[in-house]
Design a protein around this motif. Structure first.
Motif, PDB file in Angstrom:
ATOM      1  N   ILE A   3       0.841  -1.187  -0.044  1.00  0.00           N
ATOM      2  CA  ILE A   3      -0.178   0.161   0.042  1.00  0.00           C
ATOM      3  C   ILE A   3       0.689   1.375   0.227  1.00  0.00           C
ATOM      4  CG2 ILE A   3      -1.552   1.255   1.436  1.00  0.00           C
ATOM      5  CD1 ILE A   3      -2.568  -1.387   2.455  1.00  0.00           C
ATOM      6  N   LEU A   4       1.803   1.228   0.931  1.00  0.00           N
ATOM      7  CA  LEU A   4       2.876   2.519   1.122  1.00  0.00           C
ATOM      8  C   LEU A   4       4.100   2.582   0.200  1.00  0.00           C
ATOM      9  CD1 LEU A   4       1.964   3.429   4.857  1.00  0.00           C
ATOM     10  CD2 LEU A   4       0.888   4.003   2.657  1.00  0.00           C
ATOM     11  N   GLY A   5       4.452   1.432  -0.171  1.00  0.00           N
ATOM     12  CA  GLY A   5       5.750   1.235  -0.800  1.00  0.00           C
ATOM     13  C   GLY A   5       6.755   1.077   0.116  1.00  0.00           C
ATOM     14  N   TYR A   6       8.002   1.518  -0.655  1.00  0.00           N
ATOM     15  CA  TYR A   6       9.541   1.468   0.196  1.00  0.00           C
ATOM     16  C   TYR A   6      10.115   2.482   0.462  1.00  0.00           C
ATOM     17  CZ  TYR A   6       8.931  -3.627  -0.439  1.00  0.00           C
ATOM     18  OH  TYR A   6       8.031  -4.910  -0.296  1.00  0.00           O
ATOM     19  N   PRO A   7      10.876   2.967   1.100  1.00  0.00           N
ATOM     20  CA  PRO A   7      11.762   4.081   1.372  1.00  0.00           C
ATOM     21  C   PRO A   7      12.767   4.183   0.318  1.00  0.00           C
ATOM     22  CG  PRO A   7      12.597   2.429   3.055  1.00  0.00           C
ATOM     23  CD  PRO A   7      11.380   1.900   2.344  1.00  0.00           C
ATOM     24  N   SER A   8      13.255   5.698   0.066  1.00  0.00           N
ATOM     25  CA  SER A   8      14.096   5.748  -0.912  1.00  0.00           C
ATOM     26  C   SER A   8      15.404   5.483  -0.382  1.00  0.00           C
ATOM     27  CB  SER A   8      14.407   7.338  -1.284  1.00  0.00           C
ATOM     28  OG  SER A   8      14.733   7.945   0.054  1.00  0.00           O
ATOM     29  N   GLU A   9      16.358   5.372  -1.271  1.00  0.00           N
ATOM     30  CA  GLU A   9      17.967   5.102  -0.865  1.00  0.00           C
ATOM     31  C   GLU A   9      18.554   6.136   0.245  1.00  0.00           C
ATOM     32  OE1 GLU A   9      19.915   2.355  -1.559  1.00  0.00           O
ATOM     33  OE2 GLU A   9      18.100   1.742  -2.289  1.00  0.00           O
ATOM     34  N   LEU A  10      17.893   7.418   0.003  1.00  0.00           N
ATOM     35  CA  LEU A  10      18.450   8.580   0.961  1.00  0.00           C
ATOM     36  C   LEU A  10      17.841   8.095   2.457  1.00  0.00           C
ATOM     37  CD1 LEU A  10      19.739  11.430   1.756  1.00  0.00           C
ATOM     38  CD2 LEU A  10      17.666  12.322   1.008  1.00  0.00           C
ATOM     39  N   VAL A  11      16.721   7.732   2.625  1.00  0.00           N
ATOM     40  CA  VAL A  11      15.963   7.511   3.774  1.00  0.00           C
ATOM     41  C   VAL A  11      16.619   6.131   4.496  1.00  0.00           C
ATOM     42  CG1 VAL A  11      13.793   6.858   5.001  1.00  0.00           C
ATOM     43  CG2 VAL A  11      13.942   8.863   3.132  1.00  0.00           C
ATOM     44  N   LYS A  12      16.826   5.175   3.611  1.00  0.00           N
ATOM     45  CA  LYS A  12      17.155   3.863   4.115  1.00  0.00           C
ATOM     46  C   LYS A  12      18.740   4.071   4.591  1.00  0.00           C
ATOM     47  CE  LYS A  12      16.690   1.318   0.568  1.00  0.00           C
ATOM     48  NZ  LYS A  12      16.593   0.085  -0.500  1.00  0.00           N
ATOM     49  N   ASN A  13      19.473   4.988   4.089  1.00  0.00           N
ATOM     50  CA  ASN A  13      20.880   5.241   4.547  1.00  0.00           C
ATOM     51  C   ASN A  13      21.105   6.296   5.419  1.00  0.00           C
ATOM     52  OD1 ASN A  13      22.719   3.284   2.938  1.00  0.00           O
ATOM     53  ND2 ASN A  13      21.074   3.937   1.377  1.00  0.00           N
ATOM     54  N   LYS A  14      20.111   6.979   5.772  1.00  0.00           N
ATOM     55  CA  LYS A  14      20.342   8.139   6.563  1.00  0.00           C
ATOM     56  C   LYS A  14      20.541   7.804   8.481  1.00  0.00           C
ATOM     57  CE  LYS A  14      15.479   9.062   7.649  1.00  0.00           C
ATOM     58  NZ  LYS A  14      14.542  10.085   7.909  1.00  0.00           N
ATOM     59  N   VAL A  15      20.444   6.636   8.541  1.00  0.00           N
ATOM     60  CA  VAL A  15      20.691   6.272  10.078  1.00  0.00           C
ATOM     61  C   VAL A  15      21.935   6.071  10.428  1.00  0.00           C
ATOM     62  CG1 VAL A  15      20.052   4.751  11.694  1.00  0.00           C
ATOM     63  CG2 VAL A  15      18.428   5.064   9.868  1.00  0.00           C
ATOM     64  N   ILE A  16      22.670   6.622  11.371  1.00  0.00           N
ATOM     65  CA  ILE A  16      23.914   6.465  11.766  1.00  0.00           C
ATOM     66  C   ILE A  16      23.779   5.715  13.135  1.00  0.00           C
ATOM     67  CG2 ILE A  16      24.985   8.185  10.493  1.00  0.00           C
ATOM     68  CD1 ILE A  16      25.198   9.853  12.822  1.00  0.00           C
ATOM     69  N   THR A  17      24.658   5.292  13.616  1.00  0.00           N
ATOM     70  CA  THR A  17      24.731   4.606  15.229  1.00  0.00           C
ATOM     71  C   THR A  17      25.627   5.203  16.239  1.00  0.00           C
ATOM     72  OG1 THR A  17      26.728   3.312  14.573  1.00  0.00           O
ATOM     73  CG2 THR A  17      24.553   2.452  14.029  1.00  0.00           C
ATOM     74  N   VAL A  52      23.355   5.345  23.040  1.00  0.00           N
ATOM     75  CA  VAL A  52      22.699   5.619  21.671  1.00  0.00           C
ATOM     76  C   VAL A  52      23.086   4.331  20.740  1.00  0.00           C
ATOM     77  CG1 VAL A  52      22.887   7.086  19.710  1.00  0.00           C
ATOM     78  CG2 VAL A  52      22.982   8.122  21.909  1.00  0.00           C
ATOM     79  N   GLU A  53      21.893   3.880  19.991  1.00  0.00           N
ATOM     80  CA  GLU A  53      22.125   2.834  19.104  1.00  0.00           C
ATOM     81  C   GLU A  53      21.891   3.202  17.683  1.00  0.00           C
ATOM     82  OE1 GLU A  53      19.397   0.074  20.858  1.00  0.00           O
ATOM     83  OE2 GLU A  53      20.805  -0.789  22.041  1.00  0.00           O
ATOM     84  N   GLU A  54      21.071   4.361  17.547  1.00  0.00           N
ATOM     85  CA  GLU A  54      20.765   4.747  16.392  1.00  0.00           C
ATOM     86  C   GLU A  54      20.125   6.181  16.443  1.00  0.00           C
ATOM     87  OE1 GLU A  54      18.286   2.183  13.849  1.00  0.00           O
ATOM     88  OE2 GLU A  54      16.162   2.740  15.181  1.00  0.00           O
ATOM     89  N   CYS A  55      20.616   6.874  15.365  1.00  0.00           N
ATOM     90  CA  CYS A  55      20.067   8.289  15.090  1.00  0.00           C
ATOM     91  C   CYS A  55      19.735   8.831  13.889  1.00  0.00           C
ATOM     92  CB  CYS A  55      20.997   9.235  16.013  1.00  0.00           C
ATOM     93  SG  CYS A  55      22.761   9.214  15.746  1.00  0.00           S
ATOM     94  N   PHE A  56      19.091   9.670  13.567  1.00  0.00           N
ATOM     95  CA  PHE A  56      18.650   9.993  12.266  1.00  0.00           C
ATOM     96  C   PHE A  56      17.866  11.243  12.235  1.00  0.00           C
ATOM     97  CE2 PHE A  56      15.712   6.524  13.200  1.00  0.00           C
ATOM     98  CZ  PHE A  56      14.506   7.134  12.882  1.00  0.00           C
ATOM     99  N   ILE A  57      18.004  12.151  10.969  1.00  0.00           N
ATOM    100  CA  ILE A  57      16.949  13.308  10.848  1.00  0.00           C
ATOM    101  C   ILE A  57      15.728  12.788  10.428  1.00  0.00           C
ATOM    102  CG2 ILE A  57      17.660  13.755   8.556  1.00  0.00           C
ATOM    103  CD1 ILE A  57      17.744  16.484  11.473  1.00  0.00           C
ATOM    104  N   HIS A  58      14.662  13.491  10.780  1.00  0.00           N
ATOM    105  CA  HIS A  58      13.332  13.236  10.467  1.00  0.00           C
ATOM    106  C   HIS A  58      12.567  14.450   9.718  1.00  0.00           C
ATOM    107  CE1 HIS A  58       9.467  10.749  10.947  1.00  0.00           C
ATOM    108  NE2 HIS A  58       9.012  11.883  10.588  1.00  0.00           N
ATOM    109  N   CYS A  59      12.289  14.225   8.632  1.00  0.00           N
ATOM    110  CA  CYS A  59      11.532  15.213   7.482  1.00  0.00           C
ATOM    111  C   CYS A  59      10.629  16.103   8.580  1.00  0.00           C
ATOM    112  CB  CYS A  59      10.995  14.684   6.504  1.00  0.00           C
ATOM    113  SG  CYS A  59       9.294  13.901   6.610  1.00  0.00           S
ATOM    114  N   ALA A  60      10.376  17.170   7.737  1.00  0.00           N
ATOM    115  CA  ALA A  60       9.474  18.291   8.298  1.00  0.00           C
ATOM    116  C   ALA A  60       8.145  18.180   8.021  1.00  0.00           C
ATOM    117  CB  ALA A  60      10.042  19.819   7.874  1.00  0.00           C
ATOM    118  N   LYS A  61       7.632  17.154   7.154  1.00  0.00           N
ATOM    119  CA  LYS A  61       6.108  17.107   6.738  1.00  0.00           C
ATOM    120  C   LYS A  61       5.052  17.380   7.724  1.00  0.00           C
ATOM    121  CE  LYS A  61       7.297  14.397   2.457  1.00  0.00           C
ATOM    122  NZ  LYS A  61       7.026  13.145   1.686  1.00  0.00           N
TER     123      LYS A  61
END
Length: 213
Positions: free
Chosen positions: A21-35, A151-160
């Motif tokens: 229904i909603l699809g898959y995240p883009s490469e940018l979204v999949k790779n934005k997570v750091i540890t 901390v185990e993971e962190c990432f920026i979340h969009c402004a929508k």
């Protein structure tokens, strides 16, 4: 009059169905997570006066709770650690009681005026190290407890969500006189004897003016 309980008719039961229904995240979204907390994350946290913390007890019952103070009140101890001061509150201790049985936490850091947020996930523990608590003292009062997070993971979340809600745009805010009354809500929910809306309002004002730290 309250409506009858609604019965959900169509529910999603599997990730496969959800993805269809909603699809898959883009490469940018999949790779934005750091540890770890890099210099961008550290700067974001240093400018944030507000963080929302989610926890759950060992049975999975969830809670979400706000924490706020002057920008930088959450201190970064290392690339893998941060600490949140536990300021005086209502003594329910929902988050801290959950952490005692389930250390997993999720944090969302906000900066007023900025639509993007910083999300940090990890494991927490309640700490009482004097050197850490002393460093978080305000007006001569140090917190009794700190919430340390590995901390185990962190990432920026969009402004929508902020764009859609107009949260930081004063022109979208409801007039103060039309806002819900916390005093009335507490009065009707708590149903305490010998209590009035006015007396609850006085208690809130007194607490906010004298017991922030």
């Amino acid at each position: 009059m309250m409506k009858e309980r609604y019965q959900f008719q169509k529910t999603i039961e599997t990730e496969e169905e959800l993805r269809s229904i909603l699809g898959y995240p883009s490469e940018l979204v999949k790779n934005k997570v750091i540890t770890y907390l890099d210099h961008h994350c550290k700067e974001f946290i240093s400018k944030s006066p507000f963080v929302v913390m989610s926890t759950a007890d060992k049975s999975g019952s969830c809670d979400v709770s706000p924490r706020g103070d002057q920008p930088g009140f959450v201190q970064v101890l290392s690339e893998q650690q941060l600490i949140i001061p536990e300021r005086p509150g209502n003594k329910r201790m929902d988050s801290m009681r959950n952490i005692l049985s389930n250390p997993n936490v999720g944090l969302i850091f906000l900066i007023p005026g900025l639509g993007e947020t910083l999300r940090v996930n990890g494991k927490a523990k309640l700490v009482m190290d004097d050197e850490l608590l002393d460093a978080m003292a305000v007006k001569g009062k140090k917190p009794l407890i700190g919430i340390g997070v590995e901390v185990e993971e962190c990432f920026i979340h969009c402004a929508k969500a902020f764009k859609r809600s107009g949260l930081w745009e004063p022109s979208t805010w409801t007039e103060k006189k039309l806002l819900p009354s916390p005093s009335k809500i507490l009065f009707e929910h708590a149903k305490l004897p010998n209590t009035s809306v006015e007396s609850i309002e006085e208690r809130l004002v007194e607490s906010y003016s004298k017991r922030l730290y």
